[in-house]
Write a protein that holds these residues in place. Sequence first.
Motif, PDB file in Angstrom:
ATOM      1  N   LYS A 194       0.831  -1.216   0.000  1.00 39.91           N
ATOM      2  CA  LYS A 194       0.000   0.000   0.000  1.00 39.91           C
ATOM      3  C   LYS A 194       0.861   1.261   0.000  1.00 39.91           C
ATOM      4  O   LYS A 194       0.621   2.199  -0.757  1.00 39.91           O
ATOM      5  N   THR A 195       1.864   1.280   0.870  1.00 41.74           N
ATOM      6  CA  THR A 195       2.710   2.474   0.956  1.00 41.74           C
ATOM      7  C   THR A 195       3.604   2.588  -0.282  1.00 41.74           C
ATOM      8  O   THR A 195       3.841   3.692  -0.784  1.00 41.74           O
ATOM      9  N   THR A 196       4.059   1.459  -0.790  1.00 41.85           N
ATOM     10  CA  THR A 196       4.863   1.454  -2.021  1.00 41.85           C
ATOM     11  C   THR A 196       4.048   2.050  -3.172  1.00 41.85           C
ATOM     12  O   THR A 196       4.542   2.878  -3.949  1.00 41.85           O
ATOM     13  N   SER A 250       6.242   7.689   3.403  1.00 39.13           N
ATOM     14  CA  SER A 250       6.421   6.529   4.270  1.00 39.13           C
ATOM     15  C   SER A 250       5.095   6.273   4.960  1.00 39.13           C
ATOM     16  O   SER A 250       4.186   7.099   4.904  1.00 39.13           O
ATOM     17  N   SER A 251       5.008   5.132   5.611  1.00 45.43           N
ATOM     18  CA  SER A 251       3.748   4.795   6.253  1.00 45.43           C
ATOM     19  C   SER A 251       3.466   5.778   7.382  1.00 45.43           C
ATOM     20  O   SER A 251       4.302   5.988   8.258  1.00 45.43           O
ATOM     21  N   PRO A 252       2.301   6.398   7.368  1.00 41.01           N
ATOM     22  CA  PRO A 252       1.986   7.363   8.424  1.00 41.01           C
ATOM     23  C   PRO A 252       1.399   6.703   9.667  1.00 41.01           C
ATOM     24  O   PRO A 252       0.698   7.342  10.433  1.00 41.01           O
ATOM     25  N   PHE A 302      -3.606   8.845   4.555  1.00 38.41           N
ATOM     26  CA  PHE A 302      -4.076   8.373   5.863  1.00 38.41           C
ATOM     27  C   PHE A 302      -3.739   6.899   6.055  1.00 38.41           C
ATOM     28  O   PHE A 302      -3.707   6.130   5.097  1.00 38.41           O
ATOM     29  N   ASP A 303      -3.502   6.513   7.292  1.00 38.88           N
ATOM     30  CA  ASP A 303      -3.305   5.106   7.619  1.00 38.88           C
ATOM     31  C   ASP A 303      -4.005   4.854   8.950  1.00 38.88           C
ATOM     32  O   ASP A 303      -3.578   5.357   9.983  1.00 38.88           O
ATOM     33  N   PHE A 304      -5.092   4.090   8.900  1.00 38.12           N
ATOM     34  CA  PHE A 304      -5.875   3.834  10.113  1.00 38.12           C
ATOM     35  C   PHE A 304      -5.500   2.519  10.782  1.00 38.12           C
ATOM     36  O   PHE A 304      -6.257   1.992  11.582  1.00 38.12           O
ATOM     37  N   VAL A 322      -6.097   6.395   1.356  1.00 33.66           N
ATOM     38  CA  VAL A 322      -6.343   5.807   2.676  1.00 33.66           C
ATOM     39  C   VAL A 322      -5.917   4.343   2.749  1.00 33.66           C
ATOM     40  O   VAL A 322      -6.351   3.526   1.950  1.00 33.66           O
ATOM     41  N   GLU A 323      -5.041   4.044   3.705  1.00 35.05           N
ATOM     42  CA  GLU A 323      -4.690   2.649   4.008  1.00 35.05           C
ATOM     43  C   GLU A 323      -5.510   2.213   5.221  1.00 35.05           C
ATOM     44  O   GLU A 323      -5.757   3.006   6.117  1.00 35.05           O
ATOM     45  N   TRP A 324      -5.914   0.961   5.266  1.00 29.51           N
ATOM     46  CA  TRP A 324      -6.682   0.403   6.383  1.00 29.51           C
ATOM     47  C   TRP A 324      -7.910   1.253   6.690  1.00 29.51           C
ATOM     48  O   TRP A 324      -8.085   1.725   7.812  1.00 29.51           O
TER      49      TRP A 324
HETATM   50 MG    MG Z   1       1.626   1.047   4.799  1.00 29.88          MG
END
Ligand code: MG
Length: 151
Positions: free
Chosen positions: A40-42, A58-60, A78-80, A106-108
């Motif tokens: 996801k972050t890639t 980078s992953s937040p 976003f990363d939940f 948005v991740e997760w």
């Molecule tokens: Mg990630």
Amino acid sequence: MKYTITTVSPEETEAFAMNIGQRLQGGEVIELIADLGGGKTTFTRGLARGAGSSDAVSSPTFTVSKVYETPKFEIHHFDFYRLNDPGLNAHELEDLVGDPSAVVVVEWADGAQHVLPENRLAIRLSAVDDSVREIHLEYESSLAYLLANKI
Ligand code: MG
Ligand code: ADP
């Protein structure tokens, strides 16, 4: 509409995402669905590069959201992940939806489904092995321009 691609390296995932990033106009919402390490972050890094951002992606996870500047709009990432109460940040996300000067990634997003618009690009990445990912994209026809050279 649906589109599927298989990539065999993180660089290839990034390159595919760059293509989409180049086509972003502002106002789009992108949901990324994958297990941890799915890419996801890639993918988001490629999107940001394609949109012309040189900001570090980078992953937040510990900050919940990050902003990347591009010449045309800001990308709000976003990363939940493991957020017990996504409420406050879901509200922040909700305020950005429909803003033409913002692209929302948005991740997760499980805890924020209620604020995600129907009209979004949903991307599922699944790991086939260490370096192979199947990437499934689903979107309404109004977002087909994001994959214009692919279909
Ligand atoms: Mg990630
Ligand atoms: P997530 O945000 O979903 O947890 P990341 O993008 O942070 O995932 O991590 C994906 C990991 O998988 C990275 O270490 C990356 O190098 C690796 N990887 C291996 N093959 C691929 C691929 N084809 N596409 C994306 N990432 C890949």
